[in-house]
Design a protein around this motif. Structure first.
Motif, PDB file in Angstrom:
ATOM      1  N   VAL A  49      -1.259   2.370  17.456  1.00 28.53           N
ATOM      2  CA  VAL A  49      -2.605   1.766  17.505  1.00 28.53           C
ATOM      3  C   VAL A  49      -2.798   0.823  16.307  1.00 28.53           C
ATOM      4  O   VAL A  49      -3.286  -0.299  16.440  1.00 28.53           O
ATOM      5  N   VAL A  50      -2.369   1.303  15.127  1.00 29.59           N
ATOM      6  CA  VAL A  50      -2.491   0.477  13.923  1.00 29.59           C
ATOM      7  C   VAL A  50      -1.654  -0.794  14.066  1.00 29.59           C
ATOM      8  O   VAL A  50      -2.081  -1.891  13.701  1.00 29.59           O
ATOM      9  N   ALA A  51      -0.462  -0.628  14.654  1.00 26.32           N
ATOM     10  CA  ALA A  51       0.409  -1.791  14.811  1.00 26.32           C
ATOM     11  C   ALA A  51      -0.210  -2.822  15.751  1.00 26.32           C
ATOM     12  O   ALA A  51      -0.115  -4.025  15.526  1.00 26.32           O
ATOM     13  N   ILE A  52      -0.869  -2.323  16.801  1.00 25.11           N
ATOM     14  CA  ILE A  52      -1.451  -3.253  17.784  1.00 25.11           C
ATOM     15  C   ILE A  52      -2.739  -3.875  17.246  1.00 25.11           C
ATOM     16  O   ILE A  52      -2.951  -5.078  17.332  1.00 25.11           O
ATOM     17  N   PHE A  53      -3.585  -3.012  16.684  1.00 28.52           N
ATOM     18  CA  PHE A  53      -4.905  -3.505  16.270  1.00 28.52           C
ATOM     19  C   PHE A  53      -5.003  -3.738  14.759  1.00 28.52           C
ATOM     20  O   PHE A  53      -6.098  -3.927  14.244  1.00 28.52           O
ATOM     21  N   GLY A  54      -3.877  -3.716  14.079  1.00 30.39           N
ATOM     22  CA  GLY A  54      -3.854  -3.888  12.622  1.00 30.39           C
ATOM     23  C   GLY A  54      -4.666  -5.070  12.129  1.00 30.39           C
ATOM     24  O   GLY A  54      -5.510  -4.940  11.229  1.00 30.39           O
ATOM     25  N   PRO A  55      -4.441  -6.267  12.712  1.00 30.77           N
ATOM     26  CA  PRO A  55      -5.186  -7.441  12.228  1.00 30.77           C
ATOM     27  C   PRO A  55      -6.701  -7.256  12.302  1.00 30.77           C
ATOM     28  O   PRO A  55      -7.424  -7.690  11.419  1.00 30.77           O
ATOM     29  N   ALA A  56      -7.162  -6.573  13.387  1.00 32.09           N
ATOM     30  CA  ALA A  56      -8.614  -6.377  13.519  1.00 32.09           C
ATOM     31  C   ALA A  56      -9.110  -5.319  12.535  1.00 32.09           C
ATOM     32  O   ALA A  56     -10.261  -5.360  12.096  1.00 32.09           O
ATOM     33  N   MET A  57      -8.234  -4.386  12.197  1.00 31.20           N
ATOM     34  CA  MET A  57      -8.665  -3.290  11.319  1.00 31.20           C
ATOM     35  C   MET A  57      -8.527  -3.644   9.832  1.00 31.20           C
ATOM     36  O   MET A  57      -9.130  -2.982   8.986  1.00 31.20           O
ATOM     37  N   SER A  58      -7.730  -4.646   9.515  1.00 31.98           N
ATOM     38  CA  SER A  58      -7.472  -4.957   8.103  1.00 31.98           C
ATOM     39  C   SER A  58      -8.737  -5.437   7.407  1.00 31.98           C
ATOM     40  O   SER A  58      -9.386  -6.364   7.886  1.00 31.98           O
ATOM     41  N   PRO A  59      -9.058  -4.828   6.288  1.00 34.57           N
ATOM     42  CA  PRO A  59     -10.263  -5.267   5.581  1.00 34.57           C
ATOM     43  C   PRO A  59     -10.110  -6.659   4.979  1.00 34.57           C
ATOM     44  O   PRO A  59     -11.082  -7.383   4.828  1.00 34.57           O
ATOM     45  N   LEU A  60      -8.871  -7.059   4.634  1.00 35.37           N
ATOM     46  CA  LEU A  60      -8.653  -8.359   3.993  1.00 35.37           C
ATOM     47  C   LEU A  60      -7.416  -9.021   4.593  1.00 35.37           C
ATOM     48  O   LEU A  60      -6.602  -8.361   5.247  1.00 35.37           O
ATOM     49  N   ASP A  61      -7.274 -10.323   4.350  1.00 36.80           N
ATOM     50  CA  ASP A  61      -6.073 -11.033   4.779  1.00 36.80           C
ATOM     51  C   ASP A  61      -4.884 -10.475   3.980  1.00 36.80           C
ATOM     52  O   ASP A  61      -4.896 -10.521   2.746  1.00 36.80           O
ATOM     53  N   PRO A  62      -3.878  -9.958   4.658  1.00 36.30           N
ATOM     54  CA  PRO A  62      -2.785  -9.303   3.921  1.00 36.30           C
ATOM     55  C   PRO A  62      -1.974 -10.264   3.058  1.00 36.30           C
ATOM     56  O   PRO A  62      -1.285  -9.831   2.132  1.00 36.30           O
ATOM     57  N   ASN A  63      -2.030 -11.552   3.359  1.00 42.67           N
ATOM     58  CA  ASN A  63      -1.237 -12.522   2.587  1.00 42.67           C
ATOM     59  C   ASN A  63      -2.050 -13.296   1.572  1.00 42.67           C
ATOM     60  O   ASN A  63      -1.515 -14.134   0.850  1.00 42.67           O
ATOM     61  N   ARG A  64      -3.348 -13.044   1.540  1.00 47.93           N
ATOM     62  CA  ARG A  64      -4.214 -13.797   0.614  1.00 47.93           C
ATOM     63  C   ARG A  64      -4.003 -13.268  -0.810  1.00 47.93           C
ATOM     64  O   ARG A  64      -4.327 -12.122  -1.115  1.00 47.93           O
ATOM     65  N   GLN A  65      -3.470 -14.152  -1.654  1.00 43.90           N
ATOM     66  CA  GLN A  65      -3.238 -13.743  -3.043  1.00 43.90           C
ATOM     67  C   GLN A  65      -4.483 -13.966  -3.878  1.00 43.90           C
ATOM     68  O   GLN A  65      -5.275 -14.851  -3.595  1.00 43.90           O
ATOM     69  N   ASN A  66      -4.594 -13.153  -4.888  1.00 42.48           N
ATOM     70  CA  ASN A  66      -5.656 -13.354  -5.861  1.00 42.48           C
ATOM     71  C   ASN A  66      -5.113 -12.856  -7.198  1.00 42.48           C
ATOM     72  O   ASN A  66      -5.315 -11.695  -7.572  1.00 42.48           O
ATOM     73  N   ILE A  67      -4.368 -13.737  -7.877  1.00 46.23           N
ATOM     74  CA  ILE A  67      -3.613 -13.255  -9.033  1.00 46.23           C
ATOM     75  C   ILE A  67      -4.517 -12.792 -10.185  1.00 46.23           C
ATOM     76  O   ILE A  67      -4.063 -12.087 -11.075  1.00 46.23           O
TER      77      ILE A  67
END
Lengths: 308, 519
Positions: A49-67
């Protein structure tokens, strides 16, 4: 038309719905009785379920950096009022979001590699076992040659030549698995091709392809399913290992293995969350596949369980 | 605690302490942990800093230049330069000997230079690829036993410093060896000789018996430990005495260990993102865009270099303004500020507006993994900054030694690539010499602006330092405005040093251990 050939093997006739329902009920009862597989199944469903709906469940963009917010502890404040529930990594990316996205890649690689390896191996095993002779020799010797190389070394060699990437990873891991499927399929085919129901199909005028794929293949699905369930776990581990070595996917694509690799430099600095969460995800998922595979083996071949 | 557990704990402790005790270097040995592997001991093929650091202990040079730019004699004791600046005559010291036992004479020195130039050998190291192409080396000849003459095609104000980088080796031994044999069996004249080399693992040097040797330790063990955490753990455990490239996030852990401290030095290595301007790369996605100096200048504004330094490298930096280290740079130039709005405006004006998908142009960005400080994170951060102003970056991070380095040597990376090149503080021209000629092996971008390359003749034509300085500043202005680099920073160097040794780090990444001993 009956579904019994007198030897417990499936015939060409379709199963009646009531048979299927009865089988499912028996499986469920066995699953519940064994207890641990239920938990494993629940975990795997959750992971899927997480794999399928991961993008909808993610609180933030997984690739967005904030150094400026790198290496924040679990529960620390994130960007724009968000919270880093599982902390942030060395580039200030949200660990939870990357973990959710990572499930997708890890499972995709696991299932797709099995599909690639299984398809090649099953076809090769069927052909090898059915025709025998030089065809059998060639296919099996190819398998022997491949097995002579340590798999991880072979994978590293291929990935250095092909370059990292999800597709290449699937291809390499898939090709690495075909021999297992080919050997099991061949062994099963060798014993089945002399059975009466195969003779009967031949006498009724079925072609070679029909006999191989419609008469023999359905009868060897059970052991292959068991092997596949164990194999998914080992492929997920192999993906993690190759990503850990920097040969898996590009650095911007989150996978559990690459997250673990990225944690190396900060582990000594006591940033425990970077290794702990992806590590736990790998352990729990792999363990669940193994427990379920164990149960599946016992269920489909009760003689094994009786032998202890 | 049960007996079994007690036994297990005792066993584990014995194993742990036993292993540590066994691995600690003996009192006459110093152990160094390096991040990059060693590829060759062929003196004319050595190009990487780690490789050169080991080789320098085996091979002598005519002169030395210290990290602070002070000149000291090594194999030579005197130098005469002809009026026209084309002939350099070095007088060797008396009583020099090669590791093979033969006397080291001017003939060996001349042989060293001529062998490195021989095209049949196809050498690509620092000597032929950087030194010779920069100074226009013609030939070398022995005038007598102790005097060797180096002949140049053109005058070069820093030829002396560049010639000082050539490793002198011994004719008799090298004439007997094939090139393959020579790459693994160095015969030099330095204070140490090669005792063993286990590829990918370690190099052991042992001191050459010589009463005048400056060497303090009997043995130096160079261990290849690519993984930064492992290097730090080995240092903390006391298994190595010095490590290079301590990861910025591990500095506190090393300092808190009680067994070692980190020495931080402002290094001279120039880190940059190169724009490959060659024709094959022009035809790739994004290749056409970066041909335009305005696009290159716009991208300078897109990257927050001070933030990268502070957050990812653990040090405060002033952004580079060009190819030359700060003390010798054009002092009128100010670093490009981080101004993404300016970057976007200039990209619009240059004819690369954002498309419907927000992308101006896609471009590949290549980098190696594990050579430079926190390199993978730095390139990912740069890629993020460039994407923020509308570029679509295809980041390609490769294995350093066997994949990226060969591409770099062929000047075949890009269109964007991440690289650092070693620099020095003793002359601005040394740093600029990377771009001595369009076809120089170190002109990785294939930049060919005549406002830069034509000025080398002007520099050679004058002996007046003030006039030279003026030309240098004008060249650096061109490089700043329209150059082929996205300027980043001068890499800081973090060395982990055990409390038992008296090593002092240099700013030029040279790890020379002749005078290093136990405290």
């Amino acid at each position: 038309m009956t579904d019994s050939a007198g030897d417990g093997l499936t015939r060409l006739a379709p199963r009646r719905d009531s048979d299927l329902a009865r089988g499912m009920k028996r499986a469920w009862r066995s699953l519940v009785a064994a207890r641990w597989p239920v938990l494993a199944l629940a975990i795997l469903i959750a992971v899927v379920v997480v794999a399928i709906f991961g993008p909808a469940m993610s609180p933030l963009d997984p690739n967005r950096q904030n150094i400026m917010l790198r290496l924040a502890e679990p529960g620390a404040a994130g960007p724009r009022g968000a919270t880093f529930w599982l902390g942030s990594d060395a580039l200030g990316r949200d660990v939870l979001s990357r973990l959710l996205y990572g499930a997708r890649i890890s499972l995709l690689v696991g299932f797709a590699a099995i599909a690639v390896g299984g398809t090649i191996g099953i076809v090769a095993g069927l052909v090898s076992g059915y025709f025998g002779g030089w065809t059998d020799d060639v296919i099996m010797r190819l398998g022997d040659i491949q097995l002579a190389f340590p798999f991880i070394l072979l994978a590293i060699m291929f990935l250095i030549v092909l370059g990292p990437g999800v597709m290449n990873l699937i291809l390499v891991l898939g090709i690495g698995q075909w021999v297992t499927y080919a050997r099991i399929t061949r062994a099963q085919t060798l014993s089945l091709r002399e059975k009466e129901f195969v003779e009967a199909a031949r006498a009724l005028g079925d072609g070679t392809a029909a006999i191989i794929f419609r008469t023999i293949l359905p009868n060897i699905v059970a052991p292959l399913t068991v092997i596949a369930s164990f194999n998914v776990a080992s492929v997920i581990l192999a993906e993690a290992a190759l990503s850990f070595l920097g040969l898996g996917v590009p650095p911007s694509v989150p996978t559990w293995g690459s997250m673990l690799a990225e944690s190396r430099d900060t582990l000594i600095a006591n940033k425990w969350w970077l290794a702990t969460f992806p590590g736990l995800a790998i352990v729990v998922t792999v363990l669940s596949f193994n427990i379920l595979g164990d149960w599946l083996r016992d269920f489909l071949d009760p003689r094994l369980k009786e032998r202890g | 605690m049960t007996r079994t557990r007690l036994l297990a704990a005792a066993g584990a402790s014995a194993l742990l302490f036993g292993t540590t005790a066994l691995a600690t270097p003996p009192a006459d040995t110093i152990a160094v942990g390096l991040s990059a592997d060693i590829t060759t001991f062929e003196p004319a093929n050595i190009s990487s800093r780690d490789n050169a650091n080991i080789a320098r202990h085996i091979f002598g040079t005519l002169y030395n230049i210290t990290g602070e730019g002070v000149v000291t004699p090594d194999l030579a004791e005197n130098l005469e330069i002809s009026e026209d600046g084309l002939h350099y005559v070095y007088t060797l010291r008396e009583g020099l000997a090669c590791h093979d036992g033969e006397a080291l004479t001017a003939e060996d020195a001349a042989y060293t230079f001529n062998r490195a130039k021989n095209p049949d050998n196809k050498f690509t190291g620092n000597t032929p690829g950087f030194v010779f192409s920069s100074i226009g080396f013609e030939s070398a000849e022995a005038l007598d036993d102790r005097r060797v003459q180096i002949n140049l095609a053109r005058k070069n104000p820093i030829a002396f410093g560049l010639i000082a980088e050539v490793y002198i080796h011994c004719k008799d031994s090298y004439e007997k060896m094939s090139l393959d044999e020579a790459s693994a069996n160095p015969i030099g004249s330095g204070p140490y000789r090669l005792a063993s080399w286990t590829r990918g693992s370690e190099v052991v040097l042992e001191k050459v018996a010589n009463p005048n040797s400056p060497a303090q330790m009997e043995r130096i063990v160079w261990r290849i430990i690519p993984e930064a955490s492992t290097r730090s753990a080995e240092l903390i455990a006391g298994n190595v005495d010095i490590i290079t490239n301590v990861a910025p996030d591990q500095i506190d852990a090393v300092n808190a260990s009680g067994t070692a401290m980190v020495q931080a030095v402002q290094g001279t290595r120039r880190m940059y993102v190169g724009f490959n301007l060659s024709q094959p790369f022009r035809e790739m996605p994004g290749g056409e865009a970066i041909q335009d100096p305005m696009v290159r200048r716009a991208l300078q504004y897109a990257v927050d270099v001070p933030a990268i330094c502070k957050q990812l490298l653990n040090f405060e930096c002033v952004r580079a303004t060009g190819i030359v280290n700060p003390p010798n740079a054009n002092q009128s130039l100010t670093p490009y500020p981080y101004d993404p709005a300016m970057a976007e405006k200039m990209l619009d004006e240059a004819g690369w507006p954002r498309g419907a998908d927000g992308v101006r142009f896609a471009i590949r960005f290549q980098a190696g993994r594990g050579r430079y400080l926190n390199d993978v994170n730095v390139v990912q951060a740069i890629a993020q900054y460039l994407e923020d102003v509308g570029l679509k970056i295809e980041l390609d991070v490769m294995e350093w030694g066997s994949v990226y380095v060969p591409l770099i040597r062929q000047r075949n990376v890009g269109p964007l690539f991440f690289l650092g090149t070693g620099g020095a503080l003793w002359s601005p021209l040394y740093d600029m010499t990377d771009l001595a000629r369009v076809e120089s092996g170190t002109n990785y971008t294939h930049w060919s602006d005549p406002r830069w390359f034509d000025r080398w003749a002007d520099i050679a034509a004058t002996d007046d330092p003030a006039a030279q300085r003026k030309i240098i500043d004008e060249m650096l202005q061109v490089f700043y405005d329209d150059g082929p680099w996205l300027h980043l920073y001068f890499q800081p160097d973090f060395y982990g040093v055990s409390n038992r040794v008296n090593f002092v780090a240099r700013p030029d990444e040279k790890v020379y251990l002749f005078s290093t001993g136990l405290k």
